[in-house]
Scaffold this active site. Structure first.
Site, PDB file in Angstrom:
ATOM      1  N   HIS A 101       1.781   2.272  -3.535  1.00 11.88           N
ATOM      2  CA  HIS A 101       0.261   3.050  -4.255  1.00 11.88           C
ATOM      3  C   HIS A 101       0.676   4.148  -3.764  1.00 11.88           C
ATOM      4  O   HIS A 101       0.191   5.146  -3.924  1.00 11.88           O
ATOM      5  CB  HIS A 101      -0.882   2.143  -3.710  1.00 11.88           C
ATOM      6  CG  HIS A 101      -1.407   1.257  -4.671  1.00 11.88           C
ATOM      7  ND1 HIS A 101      -1.254   0.922  -5.527  1.00 11.88           N
ATOM      8  CD2 HIS A 101      -1.585   0.244  -3.823  1.00 11.88           C
ATOM      9  CE1 HIS A 101      -1.208   0.024  -5.601  1.00 11.88           C
ATOM     10  NE2 HIS A 101      -1.357  -0.792  -5.393  1.00 11.88           N
ATOM     11  N   GLU A 121       0.795  -1.304   0.111  1.00  9.60           N
ATOM     12  CA  GLU A 121      -0.263   0.593   0.209  1.00  9.60           C
ATOM     13  C   GLU A 121       1.250   1.376  -0.225  1.00  9.60           C
ATOM     14  O   GLU A 121       0.426   2.795  -0.550  1.00  9.60           O
ATOM     15  CB  GLU A 121      -0.696  -0.166   1.246  1.00  9.60           C
ATOM     16  CG  GLU A 121      -1.874  -1.682   0.755  1.00  9.60           C
ATOM     17  CD  GLU A 121      -2.956  -1.287   0.081  1.00  9.60           C
ATOM     18  OE1 GLU A 121      -3.004  -0.603  -1.030  1.00  9.60           O
ATOM     19  OE2 GLU A 121      -3.457  -2.536  -0.196  1.00  9.60           O
TER      20      GLU A 121
END
Lengths: 504, 504
Positions: free
Chosen positions: A273, A270
């Site tokens: 991202h 994550e």
């Protein structure tokens, strides 16, 4: 005020409403008291409606035309912000106006109901229960695709679906790439899993108090090249990352007290991202170009930090003393060799989200092939479980015991997110190409990671990928980054090295 | 669709955008990474602008007229939802359209800048630094008030300011109440603080690890009459409570490791606010009537749970074993008598937000009187520090050493929130009246609290106050609850009991 400024202001307001929706979405999945769900759904629906009305207004179309016929309005990509903004927004605007509001609302409603049914169908392992809802989703999705008859660049029924997640990539392009990947992967997975004594012991299994995991992760994320005070990390059920606005990236992860790998690699994923969204050029702020749209590129960033960095030997070597310090019972007897093998175990499995790096893409290929056949008309939904199980036998050599461990495992189809799956594998492919390009610019990345210089990799990615946001297409970005055409070779070579490690 | 339904739908969408703004506000003060502030301000500004445009539209006015001239459109308050909605929204709409957007924007900008300057001026204790910004705020506020020339019910320059926080209450009404309060309080405070040996020891001072405080508070709030799974409690700098939507109330508190009273009573205070918002009738959901507007009524609920419940002898008696269990070093040697005296210490002090229940309202009275003189023209801003210090000498017998401990202590005037202060005391007054009315309906509330039946008090408040939301005016609500006219007597009697306890 000139047309560009007026357009930017209007789009800025729409962008602000999207930011609000992003925060509501984050909150819903991390903070919201359970009883607030109904009110939250209404709020999100209104935000979506108001944004849609503001964006599809005739005036937006007039402003786009004025910018495109104004000075430098037809400049090639990357040379003029007004031209880039108008070009990309014109396509979004045209697409948004082609879909009747009623169909949009019906798709939202039907998929929301189907997601609810999916939860129960999965629990009961009862595909028949979900079938009529999937049929409705497919029917509405066909109607959605039909809205784009004659739309420039679309020639396959799956093109408009793919375009939602991977703008301007065609079905044929992605099919070529993924078939190439399959041809390399199926024998590789067979080689990796059919001989030998099975996977090595897993040092990440043990007893890991969640507050200590969370302290460790806060430290690790703080070492990634985020601007200071610009992120937070919270627990959630299904991890995700989302940018709320400049300087405000929300990462999430999922803690499992028995399995440290869960939270660790999911947080790194994550964070990848998040770094992408944080790295978009400040010039694009408050425009739709500030939000990367290609999920393939997005996934390349998450996979790169999760797999290429965090599962690399030098990263794990630097991590080991900290693991020993916090979790001596689990890691005191583990050396760097064992840690690396543990972080890179290869094992055929039925569940996509639990799959390792080497087998993962086969799960995706199966889904991509099946949904393509579905929209090409060669496969009926009612035959999906059988087709699913057959493909798992062929590609992974596994028997699927029931639909809960098969066709019902993912929410995507219940959510009518057809066209989404292939972007996962596309991301892995692109990560491989970017890694190769970064090495050719920066030199040995293992050495850089070993020295703890994650910032130099971060800067390279920001400069070559992140800063463009949506301003350039993925193809243009990859070309400028020195990657050339899409190619599965770097990924396959990387996975061969993983297999060799496991076999050594 | 009839006019009422159409009006309700449109107001529902505006309400949804307000909910989004509420969540953004909560997040800003509890969760947001520091670097996200600039983007957040833009998002909030856009949400406010879009809401304002949607609300002040001509079509809203036409729909209001159609409802008011339709069947039962002129029914008296509380008898017809369409009539109530149209009546109250008509007034909001008329008010919103009287203020030019430019003035609204300028007020927002000027007060936001002044709040920034206030932080530094307070640090340096330099009133002169803030003076020009306050002058600008007052000038703009005068212009704002002038927008309401001839508005029904406004006859004093302060009326339109007060109306933002205490709708339909006039300056004269509130002046009468607060002067009565002052006449009772000044001698009472003198009596309480000028003889005797000073306040008793404070058992809430000590060493209280924050995670243990937070566990205790989660338990205590869970015992309050909230619907299950409908609230959360987070730390923040300046505690507040906000409802994000039905079933979603956010409470906050501030932890001080050396002072357990800080987090404890502030959580109970905010829970009182939260219970109010949670208790509004489901029929009013997604309308502007679901959001209580009278800050006096709102503050009555927070003060009631903070002071009348949580500082009561029976509540503290039930709390003591749990305090001993968690914090034995602080509470093992403390009995119920000492705990009650400690929770109800009376001490004259310079800082409003640290003031005890008995002296608190004098701080408010001083601010109310001064801002009234400011808007009546009898006091110039440059003379404010002197006037402030003089009044502290007269009412509290204290010398103000510098402006940081005097006129600069509150942000309200820098934020151009003139008219806000008196609602704090109004809340205390109303709490007293409601307590008396509840006792006459339910019997001895001390006995009820002693039995742990907080739910019966919660139900009474929901039934008599909360459920109406904004549908009835505070005056109507108090009358129906059996409180009659505003009266300071119940509060003064309660405070006399506090003084008697301290002296005993």
């Amino acid at each position: 005020m000139d047309a560009f400024e007026e357009l930017r202001d209007r789009l800025g307001e729409i962008h602000d409403l999207s930011r609000a929706a992003a925060l509501l979405g984050w909150d819903e999945r991390t903070m919201m008291p359970a009883a607030g769900a109904e009110a939250r759904a209404e709020t999100q629906a209104t935000l979506a409606k108001v944004r849609h009305e503001m964006f599809t207004a005739d005036e937006i179309g007039r402003l786009i035309d004025r910018v495109r016929t104004g000075p430098k309005g037809d400049a090639p990509p990357g040379e003029s912000l007004p031209a880039d903004l108008a070009r990309i927004v014109a396509r979004d605007w045209e697409k948004a106006r082609r879909v009747p509001s009623e169909l949009r609302a019906e798709l939202a409603r039907a998929s929301s109901i189907a997601e609810g049914v999916w939860v129960e169908a999965k629990q009961r392992s009862d595909f028949g229960m979900l079938l009529p809802y999937l049929e409705r989703n497919v029917e509405l999705t066909h109607r959605y695709a039909e809205c784009f008859d004659g739309f420039p660049g679309f020639s396959h029924a799956y093109d408009p679906l793919l375009d939602e997640y991977e703008p301007e990539m065609t079905t044929e392009q992605i099919r070529t790439v993924l078939v190439g990947l399959r041809e390399g992967l199926v024998p590789l997975v067979r080689e990796a899993t059919e001989n030998g004594a099975g996977p090595p012991p897993d040092p990440f299994r043990g007893d890991f108090p969640i507050d200590m995991q969370s302290e460790l992760l806060a430290e690790l994320v703080a070492e990634l090249p985020f601007p200071e005070g610009s992120w937070r990390l919270d627990p959630t059920e299904h991890p995700f990352a989302i940018s709320i606005g400049r300087g405000d990236v929300r990462l999430t992860t999922r803690y499992d007290e028995d399995n440290l790998a869960m939270a660790l690699f999911s947080a790194m994923h994550e964070a990848g991202h998040g770094l992408y969204e944080a790295g978009v050029d400040v010039e694009l702020r408050r425009t739709p170009l500030s939000k990367p749209r290609s999920l393939g590129l997005h996934e390349s960033q998450s996979r790169l930090w999760e797999n290429w960095v965090a599962r690399s030997r030098p990263y794990l070597e630097r991590l080991l003393p900290r693991l020993r310090e916090r979790f001596p019972d689990s890691f005191d007897g583990v050396d760097a060799d064992q840690l690396e093998r543990g972080a890179n175990r290869i094992e055929r499995s039925l569940i996509r989200i639990e799959a390792d790096e080497v087998t993962y893409n086969l799960h995706i290929l199966i889904r991509f092939e099946l949904e393509l056949e579905l929209f090409e008309g060669g496969l009926a939904l009612k035959d999906m479980p059988e087709a699913w199980n057959e493909r798992y036998r062929a590609y992974l050599g596994l028997d699927v015991p029931d639909d809960a461990h098969g066709v019902l495992q993912d929410v995507h189809w219940a959510g009518a997110a057809f066209g989404y799956f292939p972007t996962y594998s596309l991301g892995n492919v692109i990560a491989g190409q970017l890694w190769e390009a970064a090495e050719s610019d920066l030199g040995d990345l293992d050495a850089i990671i070993g020295d703890g210089h994650l910032a130099s990799l971060g800067e390279w990615l920001r400069d070559r990928v992140h800063r463009y946001g949506r301003r350039l297409s993925p193809t243009e970005i990859l070309e400028r980054a020195g990657c050339g055409e899409l190619s599965v070779e770097p990924l396959l070579q990387h996975l061969q090295r993983r297999v060799a490690l496991a076999a050594s």
